[in-house]
Design a protein around this motif. Sequence first.
Motif, PDB file in Angstrom:
ATOM      1  N   PRO A   1      45.326  75.606   8.526  1.00 29.37           N
ATOM      2  CA  PRO A   1      45.846  74.412   9.201  1.00 29.37           C
ATOM      3  C   PRO A   1      46.669  73.497   8.287  1.00 29.37           C
ATOM      4  O   PRO A   1      47.686  72.949   8.714  1.00 29.37           O
ATOM      5  N   VAL A   2      46.259  73.336   7.045  1.00 27.79           N
ATOM      6  CA  VAL A   2      47.006  72.469   6.134  1.00 27.79           C
ATOM      7  C   VAL A   2      48.377  73.073   5.825  1.00 27.79           C
ATOM      8  O   VAL A   2      49.396  72.366   5.829  1.00 27.79           O
ATOM      9  N   LEU A   3      48.426  74.375   5.606  1.00 26.68           N
ATOM     10  CA  LEU A   3      49.712  75.021   5.364  1.00 26.68           C
ATOM     11  C   LEU A   3      50.626  74.911   6.586  1.00 26.68           C
ATOM     12  O   LEU A   3      51.824  74.652   6.454  1.00 26.68           O
ATOM     13  N   LEU A   4      50.069  75.084   7.768  1.00 32.50           N
ATOM     14  CA  LEU A   4      50.871  74.956   8.989  1.00 32.50           C
ATOM     15  C   LEU A   4      51.307  73.519   9.232  1.00 32.50           C
ATOM     16  O   LEU A   4      52.385  73.288   9.779  1.00 32.50           O
ATOM     17  N   LEU A   5      50.499  72.569   8.828  1.00 30.32           N
ATOM     18  CA  LEU A   5      50.873  71.164   8.951  1.00 30.32           C
ATOM     19  C   LEU A   5      52.115  70.883   8.114  1.00 30.32           C
ATOM     20  O   LEU A   5      53.043  70.204   8.558  1.00 30.32           O
ATOM     21  N   LEU A   6      52.152  71.429   6.912  1.00 30.08           N
ATOM     22  CA  LEU A   6      53.337  71.268   6.061  1.00 30.08           C
ATOM     23  C   LEU A   6      54.533  72.034   6.623  1.00 30.08           C
ATOM     24  O   LEU A   6      55.656  71.539   6.620  1.00 30.08           O
ATOM     25  N   LEU A   7      54.296  73.225   7.127  1.00 28.94           N
ATOM     26  CA  LEU A   7      55.368  74.038   7.687  1.00 28.94           C
ATOM     27  C   LEU A   7      55.996  73.377   8.903  1.00 28.94           C
ATOM     28  O   LEU A   7      57.206  73.473   9.116  1.00 28.94           O
ATOM     29  N   GLN A   8      55.192  72.688   9.680  1.00 27.00           N
ATOM     30  CA  GLN A   8      55.703  72.036  10.886  1.00 27.00           C
ATOM     31  C   GLN A   8      56.795  71.023  10.558  1.00 27.00           C
ATOM     32  O   GLN A   8      57.631  70.718  11.413  1.00 27.00           O
ATOM     33  N   GLN A   9      56.830  70.511   9.352  1.00 26.97           N
ATOM     34  CA  GLN A   9      57.855  69.532   8.973  1.00 26.97           C
ATOM     35  C   GLN A   9      59.252  70.137   8.965  1.00 26.97           C
ATOM     36  O   GLN A   9      60.246  69.426   9.083  1.00 26.97           O
ATOM     37  N   PHE A  10      59.323  71.437   8.830  1.00 25.53           N
ATOM     38  CA  PHE A  10      60.614  72.110   8.746  1.00 25.53           C
ATOM     39  C   PHE A  10      61.010  72.762  10.065  1.00 25.53           C
ATOM     40  O   PHE A  10      62.075  73.362  10.158  1.00 25.53           O
TER      41      PHE A  10
ATOM     42  N   ALA B   1      61.379  72.149  14.278  1.00 24.35           N
ATOM     43  CA  ALA B   1      61.488  71.098  15.286  1.00 24.35           C
ATOM     44  C   ALA B   1      60.402  71.207  16.351  1.00 24.35           C
ATOM     45  O   ALA B   1      60.013  70.227  16.956  1.00 24.35           O
ATOM     46  N   PHE B   2      59.875  72.395  16.571  1.00 23.67           N
ATOM     47  CA  PHE B   2      58.856  72.616  17.592  1.00 23.67           C
ATOM     48  C   PHE B   2      57.501  72.137  17.093  1.00 23.67           C
ATOM     49  O   PHE B   2      57.046  72.528  16.022  1.00 23.67           O
ATOM     50  N   SER B   3      56.848  71.295  17.875  1.00 22.36           N
ATOM     51  CA  SER B   3      55.546  70.756  17.497  1.00 22.36           C
ATOM     52  C   SER B   3      54.438  71.659  18.044  1.00 22.36           C
ATOM     53  O   SER B   3      54.152  71.665  19.233  1.00 22.36           O
ATOM     54  N   PHE B   4      53.819  72.423  17.187  1.00 22.07           N
ATOM     55  CA  PHE B   4      52.804  73.392  17.600  1.00 22.07           C
ATOM     56  C   PHE B   4      51.449  73.134  16.955  1.00 22.07           C
ATOM     57  O   PHE B   4      50.467  73.769  17.298  1.00 22.07           O
ATOM     58  N   PHE B   5      51.386  72.203  16.036  1.00 16.24           N
ATOM     59  CA  PHE B   5      50.206  72.036  15.202  1.00 16.24           C
ATOM     60  C   PHE B   5      48.955  71.708  16.012  1.00 16.24           C
ATOM     61  O   PHE B   5      47.905  72.315  15.818  1.00 16.24           O
ATOM     62  N   ARG B   6      49.047  70.735  16.913  1.00 14.53           N
ATOM     63  CA  ARG B   6      47.861  70.289  17.647  1.00 14.53           C
ATOM     64  C   ARG B   6      47.256  71.425  18.463  1.00 14.53           C
ATOM     65  O   ARG B   6      46.043  71.638  18.447  1.00 14.53           O
TER      66      ARG B   6
END
Length: 186
Positions: A89-98, A100-105
Motif C-alpha cells: 500500500p505505501v508503494l502504491l500510495l507513492l505511485l499514485q502521485q504519478f 492521474a487515476f485515483s485507485f488507492f482507496r
Amino acid sequence: LSILSSDNKSINFAIALHALIPATIMRQYLLLILKMFLFWWFIFLMNRMVFIIYFFNKFNDVPAVDTAASFLHGFALDVSAISYLMLLPVLLLLLQQFIAFSFFRQFVFIYCLLLLILTSFICVYDLAIYTDWGTKLSYRALQYLEFAGQGAAFTDFPAVLLLLAIVILQVTAGLILLRQVLRSVS
C-alpha cells in the motif's frame, strides 16, 4: 537530475519527493500510514486478546503482569508483520502521485479486507490447534492444513460455531475500523 548525482542519494530522493508531492499532501499520507499502522496493530492486539479470552481458564494461574507482558513482547513481531503488510500500500500510495487515476482507496480497502479475513482465519486456526495440540500455530501445523477437513470431523459442532462467530466478529470490527481509517482518503 543534478539532485540525484550527489553522494547522499537518500536525502536527495527525499528532497526530490518533497518537490513532487506538496507538504499538505505529504502530511496527509504520513497520517494515513500512521492510521494504517495503528489499524493493523489493533487487529493483532485483538487477535492476542481473543486468544487470552478463549483460553481464560489456562491463564487463571498466570499473573496479570505476565499476561500483560505478552503484549509488550509481541510488539516487535507486530511491527515486523505490519511492515510487511503495509509495504505494497505505501508503494502504491507513492505511485499514485504519478498516475492521474485515483485507485488507492479502492485497492487498500480490498487489500486490507482480504488480509483481515486471512488474519481472522489464522487466529481461529491457532485457537483450534492450541485446543487440540496445546501449542500455538507453527510450520508443522501448517503442513497439516491440507487435512483440515479430516480434523474438522473430530471437532464438535458448538466449537466450530464459536470459532466461526469469532471470525465474523473480528472481520466486522476490523471492517468498521478500516472504514474509519480510509474515510478521508481519496
